[in-house]
Design an enzyme around this catalytic site. Sequence first.
Site, mmCIF file in Angstrom:
data_model
loop_
_atom_site.group_PDB
_atom_site.id
_atom_site.type_symbol
_atom_site.label_atom_id
_atom_site.label_comp_id
_atom_site.label_asym_id
_atom_site.label_seq_id
_atom_site.Cartn_x
_atom_site.Cartn_y
_atom_site.Cartn_z
ATOM 1 N N ARG A 136 -34.571 46.146 66.812
ATOM 2 C CA ARG A 136 -33.664 45.016 67.034
ATOM 3 C C ARG A 136 -32.369 45.138 66.232
ATOM 4 N NH1 ARG A 136 -38.840 42.639 67.412
ATOM 5 N NH2 ARG A 136 -39.099 41.328 69.268
ATOM 6 N N LYS B 128 -44.037 47.336 57.750
ATOM 7 C CA LYS B 128 -43.086 46.246 58.042
ATOM 8 C C LYS B 128 -43.810 45.128 58.782
ATOM 9 C CE LYS B 128 -40.002 46.450 61.384
ATOM 10 N NZ LYS B 128 -40.208 45.204 62.190
ATOM 11 N N HIS C 220 -39.815 54.964 63.006
ATOM 12 C CA HIS C 220 -40.821 55.496 63.934
ATOM 13 C C HIS C 220 -41.054 56.985 63.675
ATOM 14 C CE1 HIS C 220 -39.322 52.081 66.598
ATOM 15 N NE2 HIS C 220 -40.609 51.854 66.518
#
Length: 282
Positions: A189, A151, A37
């Site tokens: 995750r 991604k 990010h």
Amino acid sequence: MEAYSDREQIEKILTSFRAKQLLVGFVPTMGALHQGHLALVEKALAHNDKVVVSVFVNPTQFDNPEDLKKYPRTLNEDLALLKDLSVDIIVYAPTVEDMYKGNTISEKFDFDGLEFEMEGRFRNGHFDGVGTIVKRLFEIIKPDSAYFGEKDFQQLQIIKKLVEKHDLPVTIVGCPIYRETSGLAMSSRNTRLKPAYKKAVPFIYKTLKTAKIKFGTKSANKVTEWVESQFAKQPLLKLEYFIIADEATLKTVKRKLNKKTYRAFIAVYADDIRLIDNIALN
């Protein structure tokens, strides 16, 4: 750095930026920020005067209520990371009520079939949820540019289609996948992976890299069969899908053609944690 949860507040400050003719970049996130990010935010900062980062776990893009419940929420830590990055970042962390006004359902979208491939086959209504929240955020933020990681390559293509079909005045910028040292694609995750699974998951990217080499001399079907056979030997990893597709249409490849660009896509379960990745093949 400033943070807002109220739509009217952030619209007011963004209006002042536009009055000064400042370029505004936008990075939408669901929080639980990591270096992937931050790489998007850094790219946005390099090309804009101000950058808005949204932090919002969007309920309408989860087809699995348990996944929504378990999704990590770390707003205070996220704010600390962004504060260290730049004073030119504005955070928008709305509530579900602020975004949906008591009507938490998705709009219906037509993405010219992109939504029915890969993730769309396995996550019912997912891209309607993505389209709903991204369109609303674009309407609130009105950014000059918005930054998305590769991604989620299918999502990136769908956002480009959303902008095209709804004539939204924003430039979509795709950014390379940011990986851990093991090669695992960074994901919020990943923090939930138990030690044994953490050791097993680098196999995903290792397999993608070998598949890329094999695609140079073998058919898409042969490569797919090889990948499936490799995952059948992995006791901790369950392959949901491996697909070689045309980058533009996301249609599964039946026969390789010259002047076409192909990409391999994969989704794997490590325990109850679903991981996705992809690699350009040519």
